[in-house]
Design an enzyme around this catalytic site. Structure first.
Site, PDB file in Angstrom:
ATOM      1  N   ARG A 261      42.092  46.466  76.640  1.00  0.00           N
ATOM      2  CA  ARG A 261      41.164  45.718  76.783  1.00  0.00           C
ATOM      3  C   ARG A 261      40.736  44.906  78.486  1.00  0.00           C
ATOM      4  NH1 ARG A 261      39.210  45.017  70.027  1.00  0.00           N
ATOM      5  NH2 ARG A 261      40.012  46.741  69.666  1.00  0.00           N
ATOM      6  N   SER A 351      38.990  44.087  61.380  1.00  0.00           N
ATOM      7  CA  SER A 351      38.030  44.674  61.383  1.00  0.00           C
ATOM      8  C   SER A 351      37.423  45.401  60.611  1.00  0.00           C
ATOM      9  CB  SER A 351      36.953  44.474  63.077  1.00  0.00           C
ATOM     10  OG  SER A 351      35.622  44.467  62.382  1.00  0.00           O
TER      11      SER A 351
END
Length: 428
Positions: A261, A351
RNA sequence: GGAGAGAUGGCUGAGUGGUUGAAAGCGGCGGUCUUGAAAACCGUUGAGCGUUUGCGCGUUCCGGGGGUUCGAAUCCCUCUCUCUCCGCCA
């Protein structure tokens, strides 16, 4: 991606759902584009019909050796040609414009998620375990550096900011965590283990909704591959452009992969330590289900992720993300937040999201019920189970002893050669 | 990296510009026959989109995209992928 037919049937509901996310109304604009597109389709199809009719006659005339008649017909139809090209071009442009307008719109959230603008409005659902309060608690990087096994300077020398080098016991601990999590999900929860590529092409990233809108969050190679930011990308796309048998659902996939990322827009946040890195490892959980099973699967998946924390005896809480904080492709998301004594707070470690048919439509991934002609887009879910770096952080802060050593949780000991502790490296 | 071959419906595999969404075989589904099953025979069997209350009608798709043509699975360009040989290589 959205279903334009559903928007046509109920534009008010569409705009209302967007509004909960803080996105302005779009239905009127989309429907105007859709209307123009459908008119263009009808127009070009009408011209195609006329062309096809005459062309068939030409073929027949030539077949009978009637050149004169054929020539007449050819002259007649040639005038259609430019009109047809124009109509087809118009149709193409309008279709592309409609798709572009829809591709950047987020998924519609479910009715039962909390209202709110940002993370402050997320709602805690439940807690597990007893958080330890200790004003003197050390942060993970202090513990790891004292052990001589967590080296941010080496990471910087090799790669720059937001990279780390783990050594010895901590390197092994990370590997043990990955194996433990995979074994749990495969053996107890029925996920199939997958070893996917981490370099993928455009349409795969588009399929899960990270393109076209979130290009800046990703790394890209010079020859055009994207580095996957999570195995969700590859595991979900395993079913792209397929028509599955209903009986084969649900499909559950898990993988341990590095995740990349760029962390664009995160400048200044979590600059110290392993919380926010450009590269980290994660065990991902993906489910491909039918239209009826999505909500139950979200609960199940969340339980799978929670079980990891419970087996490690790490206190955590479950939070339901509010409409303003939920991810682009999700309809409903539970975050798992683990207790970090060194930060005296809960931090996200997993998540779990239910995406409905949003990704299925983007991937053109469908299923068909036994004996039915009609196909349906698959519903997809993804969740971390868990992020290894952050789990390691939580273990250090929750399992550190007075002398700076780390007690290894029982469930990990078989993966650590039976060791009970991680102690300072020789010469550290 | 160099040289070459290829991509057709669930599968195998015909088709090189004119009623071809596509022969044939296999598989699937339905039926006849049978106490039942098998075999045999008959029929049926792709995915979208537009339009329509519906029956239906139209249209697109032969790896993706673009082009030539009155007309393309068939010709041209381009991309992707697969395979073979050589070189390199974990």
């Amino acid at each position: 991606m959205h279903d334009i037919n559903a928007i046509r049937e109920n534009p008010e509901a569409f705009d209302a759902a967007l509004k909960r996310r803080g996105v302005e109304a779009r239905a009127a604009d989309l429907l105007a584009r859709d209307d123009a597109r459908r008119k263009a389709i009808s127009e070009s199809q009408e011209l195609q019909t006329r062309r096809n009719e005459v062309s068939k006659k030409i073929g027949q005339a030539k077949g009978h050796g009637n050149e004169v008649a054929a020539q007449q017909l050819m002259a007649e139809v040639s005038s259609l040609k430019q009109d047809l090209q124009n109509a087809e071009e118009a149709e193409r442009v309008l279709k592309a414009e409609l798709e572009a307008a829809m591709a950047s719109l987020p998924n519609l959230v479910m009715d039962d998620i909390p209202d709110g603008a940002d993370e402050d409005d997320n709602v805690e659902i439940r807690r597990w375990g007893q958080p330890t309060q200790n004003p003197a608690a050390l942060q993970h990087f202090e513990i790891g550096e004292a052990l001589g096994q967590m080296d941010f300077e080496a990471g910087a020398r090799l790669s720059g900011a937001r990279f780390v080098v783990l050594r010895d016991g901590l390197a092994r601990l990370e590997r043990a965590l990955g194996n433990f999590m995979l074994d749990l999900h495969v053996n107890e929860f029925g996920y199939r283990e997958v070893s996917p590529p981490v370099l993928v092409r455009d349409e795969v990233v588009y399929g899960v909704g990270q393109l076209p809108k979130f290009e800046e969050d990703l790394f890209r190679t010079e020859n055009g591959y994207w580095l996957t930011s999570t195995a969700e990308v590859t595991l979900t796309n395993l079913v792209r452009e397929q028509i599955l048998d209903h009986v084969s659902l649900p499909l559950r996939f898990t993988a341990l992969t590095p995740c990349f990322r760029s962390e664009a827009g995160s400048a200044g946040r979590d600059t110290r330590g392993m919380i926010r890195q450009h590269q980290f490892s994660k065990v991902e959980l993906v489910s491909i289900v039918d239209a009826e099973s999505g909500e139950a699967e979200l609960e199940r998946k969340t339980q799978c992720a929670e079980t990891v924390l419970q087996r490690l005896n790490l206190p955590y809480r479950v939070v339901s993300l509010c409409a303003g904080d939920i991810g682009f492709g999700s309809r409903k998301t539970y975050d798992l937040e683990v207790w970090l004594p060194g930060q005296n707070s809960y931090r996200e470690i997993s998540s779990c999201s239910y995406c409905g048919p949003f990704q299925g439509r983007r991937m053109n991934a469908r299923y068909r019920a036994e004996g039915e002609k009609q196909t349906h887009f698959v519903h997809t879910l993804n969740g971390s189970g868990l992020a290894l770096g952050r789990t390691l952080v939580a273990l250090l802060e929750n399992y550190v002893n007075e002398d700076g050593s780390i007690t290894i949780p029982d469930v990990l000991r078989p993966y650590m050669g039976g060791d009970e502790k991680i102690e300072a490296a020789h010469g550290a």
